[in-house]
Design an enzyme around this catalytic site. Structure first.
Site, PDB file in Angstrom:
ATOM      1  N   GLN A 171      -7.573  -0.323   3.399  1.00 21.17           N
ATOM      2  CA  GLN A 171      -8.405  -0.901   4.461  1.00 21.17           C
ATOM      3  C   GLN A 171      -9.754  -1.425   3.980  1.00 21.17           C
ATOM      4  O   GLN A 171     -10.387  -2.213   4.684  1.00 21.17           O
ATOM      5  CB  GLN A 171      -8.652   0.146   5.560  1.00 21.17           C
ATOM      6  N   HIS A 229      -1.570  -7.542   2.406  1.00 25.91           N
ATOM      7  CA  HIS A 229      -1.594  -8.119   3.762  1.00 25.91           C
ATOM      8  C   HIS A 229      -2.797  -7.686   4.589  1.00 25.91           C
ATOM      9  O   HIS A 229      -2.988  -8.157   5.705  1.00 25.91           O
ATOM     10  CB  HIS A 229      -0.279  -7.839   4.503  1.00 25.91           C
ATOM     11  N   THR A 281      12.181  -7.665 -11.560  1.00 26.67           N
ATOM     12  CA  THR A 281      11.628  -9.016 -11.728  1.00 26.67           C
ATOM     13  C   THR A 281      10.479  -9.233 -10.749  1.00 26.67           C
ATOM     14  O   THR A 281      10.598  -8.927  -9.561  1.00 26.67           O
ATOM     15  CB  THR A 281      12.742 -10.071 -11.521  1.00 26.67           C
ATOM     16  N   ASN A 293      -8.308   3.664   8.621  1.00 22.57           N
ATOM     17  CA  ASN A 293      -7.697   2.519   9.290  1.00 22.57           C
ATOM     18  C   ASN A 293      -8.011   2.461  10.780  1.00 22.57           C
ATOM     19  O   ASN A 293      -8.029   1.383  11.365  1.00 22.57           O
ATOM     20  CB  ASN A 293      -6.178   2.516   9.070  1.00 22.57           C
ATOM     21  N   CYS A 342      -7.092  10.533  13.626  1.00 24.06           N
ATOM     22  CA  CYS A 342      -8.285  11.322  13.908  1.00 24.06           C
ATOM     23  C   CYS A 342      -7.951  12.625  14.591  1.00 24.06           C
ATOM     24  O   CYS A 342      -7.564  12.660  15.743  1.00 24.06           O
ATOM     25  CB  CYS A 342      -9.286  10.585  14.793  1.00 24.06           C
ATOM     26  N   GLY A 368       0.815  -1.218   0.000  1.00 21.04           N
ATOM     27  CA  GLY A 368       0.000   0.000   0.000  1.00 21.04           C
ATOM     28  C   GLY A 368       0.844   1.263   0.000  1.00 21.04           C
ATOM     29  O   GLY A 368       0.529   2.244  -0.687  1.00 21.04           O
ATOM     30  N   THR A 369       1.924   1.259   0.760  1.00 23.20           N
ATOM     31  CA  THR A 369       2.772   2.454   0.855  1.00 23.20           C
ATOM     32  C   THR A 369       3.360   2.795  -0.508  1.00 23.20           C
ATOM     33  O   THR A 369       3.310   3.956  -0.945  1.00 23.20           O
ATOM     34  CB  THR A 369       3.904   2.208   1.877  1.00 23.20           C
TER      35      THR A 369
HETATM   36  C1  LIG Z   1      -4.976   3.202   5.074  1.00 24.38           C
HETATM   37  C2  LIG Z   1      -3.632   2.569   4.849  1.00 24.38           C
HETATM   38  N1  LIG Z   1      -2.890   2.939   3.813  1.00 24.38           N
HETATM   39  C3  LIG Z   1      -1.702   2.398   3.558  1.00 24.38           C
HETATM   40  C4  LIG Z   1      -1.166   1.437   4.389  1.00 24.38           C
HETATM   41  C5  LIG Z   1       0.210   0.904   4.100  1.00 24.38           C
HETATM   42  O1  LIG Z   1       0.173  -0.311   3.434  1.00 24.38           O
HETATM   43  P1  LIG Z   1       1.445  -1.298   3.452  1.00 24.38           P
HETATM   44  O2  LIG Z   1       1.580  -1.754   4.859  1.00 24.38           O
HETATM   45  O3  LIG Z   1       1.076  -2.414   2.509  1.00 24.38           O
HETATM   46  O4  LIG Z   1       2.606  -0.533   2.961  1.00 24.38           O
HETATM   47  C6  LIG Z   1      -1.907   1.005   5.494  1.00 24.38           C
HETATM   48  C7  LIG Z   1      -1.369  -0.026   6.399  1.00 24.38           C
HETATM   49  O5  LIG Z   1      -1.215   0.177   7.583  1.00 24.38           O
HETATM   50  C8  LIG Z   1      -3.175   1.589   5.730  1.00 24.38           C
HETATM   51  O6  LIG Z   1      -3.914   1.235   6.776  1.00 24.38           O
END
Ligand SMILES: Cc1ncc(COP(=O)(O)O)c(C=O)c1O
Length: 363
Positions: free
Chosen positions: A181, A203, A239, A153, A325, A74-75
């Protein structure tokens, strides 16, 4: 039972990989470990797995396979989205919300500090929902991108993404949504959300860590994120992580099969958890209770007691303290605890969690 691990109520942090996902990963670690770019049979087998993963993930989101770019999670997907479109636009304004994950806020901050972007953060109301009246004031013809998460989240509160997409598009801006999320907990369909870009994190839906994707709507002007030998349509070279992509495909398949049942079961357990807790301990409040929320998340504040203190007293529960929040709900959120249920959470887990919490609260 003496050494049993605590009840896991932290599925918004991460989920246990599904057995099917683990099997698929193992197969591509032990047997089908070829390089998808090779022209022989080893390569063909691996290539097929990557292709299948792209099709399955696309299917889960209602996207076309060529609109999916695999990432390390996600990051990275959020970094790719914000930085990738920033390179391609003359506009210099980014609109986010005050409840975004650091994987969005820190990227916006970087674009502000090093590339001169103006970053405006939309406030949320008392339920943790982005205020549309502020969005209408702020999103204008100078806006390059609006980036608002699908579900928060911490609170699990679902955001008005469709309305924000419409607003962004009316002003000629792009819409990105951090769906880390929401995927796996509620239906996520890119066309219904109206987004140009959507981040997902494996994950959070029973795939391993460090695998994810960015949905890039066909025709969206985005700069490649990693340069190299042209993998992922030239947008993210390197890769492919075949075992993790095969695992994510299995996890995505399970999301499509089980989501409706999971949702009903989890919201039933979550609602019972909240109701029984509030009945026994009326000094607790449920944050975001009047908003649309994820079915698995209970974000609770305990008057006069910090979340960290409560969790420290309750070693039989693995949950987390609320950090995010701001704005209207800052004091409540600071001391809050997030309990997040998952596919494997049972009624017995909820009973045990309630019992130990009420003991800690001395009810
Ligand atoms: C809303 C949100 N965005 C992004 C992420 C980051 O994802 P990742 O852990 O796969 O890098 C998270 C994970 O904690 C998340 O809750």
């Amino acid at each position: 039972m003496m050494n049993a691990r605590p009840v896991y109520l932290d599925h918004n942090a991460t989920t246990p990989p599904a057995p099917e996902a683990v099997d698929a990963a193992r197969k591509h670690l032990e047997e089908d470990w070829g390089n998808p770019s090779s022209s022989h049979v080893y390569g063909a087998t691996a290539r097929k797995a990557v292709l299948r993963s792209r099709e399955t993930v696309a299917g889960m989101l209602g996207a076309a396979p060529e609109e999916i770019v695999f990432t390390s999670g996600g990051t990275e997907a959020n970094n790719f989205a914000l930085r990738g479109v920033a390179r391609m636009s003359d506009r210099r304004k980014i609109v986010i919300s005050s409840i975004e994950h650091p994987a969005v806020t820190n990227v916006a901050d970087y674009l502000k500090r090093f590339h001169g972007f103006e970053v405006v953060s939309l406030p949320v109301d008392g339920n943790g929902v982005v205020k549309m009246e502020s969005a209408r004031e702020v999103i204008d013809e100078r806006t390059m991108l609006v980036s608002v998460m699908h579900a928060n989240n911490e609170t699990g509160v679902i955001q008005p993404v469709r309305a924000l997409s419409d607003l962004a598009h009316a002003k000629g801006a792009l819409m990105h949504c951090d769906g880390a999320q929401s995927v796996g907990k509620i239906p996520v369909r890119v066309v219904e959300l109206g987004v140009d870009l959507l981040s997902i994190a494996g994950h959070k839906f029973y795939a391993p860590k460090a695998v994810g994707a960015l949905y890039v709507r066909k025709g969206t002007n985005i700069h490649p994120f990693v340069l190299g030998a042209g993998h992922e349509g030239g947008r993210r070279a390197g890769t492919e992580n075949v075992p993790w992509l095969a695992a994510m495909a299995e996890a995505a398949k399970l999301v499509m099969e089980k989501q409706q049942d999971d949702k009903t079961r989890m919201s039933g357990l979550r609602d019972r958890f909240e109701a029984e807790l509030l009945a026994a301990y009326p000094r607790a409040t449920v944050n975001g209770v009047s908003a649309d929320r994820l079915p698995n998340t209970a974000h609770l504040s305990f008057l006069g007691l910090s979340g960290a203190e409560l969790l420290a007293r309750t070693p039989l529960i693995a949950a987390s303290t609320g950090a995010a929040c701001k704005a209207d709900s800052s004091e409540r959120a600071a001391g809050a605890v997030r309990f997040s249920l998952g596919r494997g959470t049972t009624g017995g887990d909820i009973d045990l969690a309630l019992q130990s919490l009420l003991k800690s609260l001395r009810v």
